[in-house]
Structures are given as structure tokens and as C-alpha cells.
Write a protein that holds these residues in place. Sequence first.
Motif, PDB file in Angstrom:
ATOM      1  N   PRO A 208       0.807  -1.235   0.000  1.00 41.54           N
ATOM      2  CA  PRO A 208       0.000   0.000   0.000  1.00 41.54           C
ATOM      3  C   PRO A 208       0.835   1.277   0.000  1.00 41.54           C
ATOM      4  N   TYR A 209       2.059   1.203  -0.461  1.00 40.40           N
ATOM      5  CA  TYR A 209       2.980   2.342  -0.416  1.00 40.40           C
ATOM      6  C   TYR A 209       2.400   3.573  -1.104  1.00 40.40           C
ATOM      7  N   GLU A 210       1.894   3.406  -2.327  1.00 43.67           N
ATOM      8  CA  GLU A 210       1.351   4.548  -3.072  1.00 43.67           C
ATOM      9  C   GLU A 210       0.144   5.147  -2.355  1.00 43.67           C
ATOM     10  N   SER A 211      -0.683   4.297  -1.767  1.00 44.10           N
ATOM     11  CA  SER A 211      -1.866   4.790  -1.033  1.00 44.10           C
ATOM     12  C   SER A 211      -1.447   5.598   0.186  1.00 44.10           C
ATOM     13  N   GLY A 216      -0.890  11.340   2.481  1.00 44.85           N
ATOM     14  CA  GLY A 216      -0.061  12.367   3.097  1.00 44.85           C
ATOM     15  C   GLY A 216       1.024  11.845   4.012  1.00 44.85           C
ATOM     16  N   VAL A 217       1.237  10.541   4.015  1.00 48.55           N
ATOM     17  CA  VAL A 217       2.294   9.975   4.861  1.00 48.55           C
ATOM     18  C   VAL A 217       3.648  10.339   4.265  1.00 48.55           C
ATOM     19  N   VAL A 226       5.912  -0.256   4.976  1.00 43.14           N
ATOM     20  CA  VAL A 226       5.716  -1.368   4.040  1.00 43.14           C
ATOM     21  C   VAL A 226       6.929  -2.282   3.956  1.00 43.14           C
ATOM     22  N   TRP A 227       8.004  -1.947   4.651  1.00 42.82           N
ATOM     23  CA  TRP A 227       9.215  -2.757   4.546  1.00 42.82           C
ATOM     24  C   TRP A 227       9.009  -4.228   4.928  1.00 42.82           C
TER      25      TRP A 227
END
Length: 251
Positions: A208-211, A216-217, A226-227
Motif C-alpha cells: 500500500p505504499y502509493e496509497s 499524506g504519509v 511497508v518494509w
Amino acid sequence: MSTPTKRKVHRRKRRHAPRRDRVQKSQSGSSAKGSKSSTKSGILPPSDDPLEENIFEREPMPQGYVFVPKGSVYITRHCRSNTKESKKVVFVIYQCPPPCIDKEQDKAAKRTLGIRVPREIHENVSEQEALTSQRRSDAVDARDSKTISRARDLLLEEFPLMPRDSLKVILDHAFLKGSGRVGRTSMTTDKRKASLAVEAHIRHMHTPYESLLDDGVDRSDAREKVWPIVKAIKKTWEGSTDGNFVDLTLR
């Protein structure tokens, strides 16, 4: 009569002394100016190469010279080297900065536009460029093909369980020529490039990195979140999951 004569001679000597100083200062000033190309808008530093001279574009064209604009690496490189081999000067042309700007703006405005070289040399280089164009293009294609083939073999060796569609995406993205991405860097080993390219692909396509970024993260915080997923999927593709299956449907 003799006393006034001595006084006159003495006065002449005193008048001549400062005049000599002024001549010496003028000569030293003119030599200093000769080492730099100057205009109202600023001064260019002299080149470290005795066969190159930095000048502004407004300077008159030397007789027998032509301007070679930036663009063709082959033509610029060979025109420069051939001119120096003939013991002639290469003039590096800088854009004239606009008037009435501060020092930082003046520094940024001074960009190179190209070079001036002897006309005959430019004509010979241009002819050779046309004659060797196809051969050089074929050589570049063969080199690029070899690079992609080597990257494909390395990815399959390091990540034998990687889905084939992911393999294609990684090769097309991370190893794209001219992209400046990790697969094309020369600052690390091939194995490290393969590992970083796989991690980047997993992070963008299987987490979910892009989300998180859209929410705003902060980028570094999103990477940290996400690692664990990236690491688990990477181990799955390496074939070292100890029997633990990782679901790849995350987006």
C-alpha cells in the motif's frame, strides 16, 4: 646657475618615478584582464586547458572558425579532440548573462552553448559522423541488448520464483536506458542493482505504499511501514521463505 640646473634634474626624476609606476600597474592590469573574458555582465574564469578558451557568445567569430552547438556528443567530442591535436584553440562559448543581476543569478546564467572550432575540422567530423552513424547505432543496440540480457539472467538467478510478468516490468522500468534509475547506475554492483530494483518494484506494485503517499504519509515513514511486506515478498521470490507463503495481491 649650477644649483637651479640640479633642481630641475631632480624634479624631472621625481616626476618620472610615479609615471613608471603607472605604466607598470597598467601593464599588470591589462595582463590580468587578458587571462579572463569579461563583459559588463560578468567575468568568465580562464580555462585550465591551454588549448581551450572560455568566451561569451557576443565575442566575434575567429577567422576560419564555426560554431558547433551542444547536442551531438560524437561531433562535439571529435571536434574538440581533433582541434587540440592540430594545436589550435577550442573556444568554449558561454551564454551572456542578462545585465543587472546578482552574483548567484550571474553564476547560474553562465551556461555553455557549444564550442567554436576550425571549419575544416568540423566538416571532416560531420562527414565521418554520417558515414559511421549506422555502425555506431548497431553497436549501441548490441551493447544495450547485452546489458538487458545480463540483468535478466541475474534477476532469474537471484529471484528464481519471481513471477515472469514482474520480471518484464522490472527490466522495462528499472533497467530502461537513460532513465537514471537504479538498474542503470554505475555506483554499485550488479547484484545490488538487482536487489534494489526488485525492492522498488515490490514496494510500488505489491504494497500500500502509493496509497500511504496519497494519504499524506511522509515518504520515509511510508517506506518503513511497508518494509516488512517488501522483505517477505522478496524472500518468497528468492525461495527462502521456510514454507511461509506470501500473498501478492496487495496493492
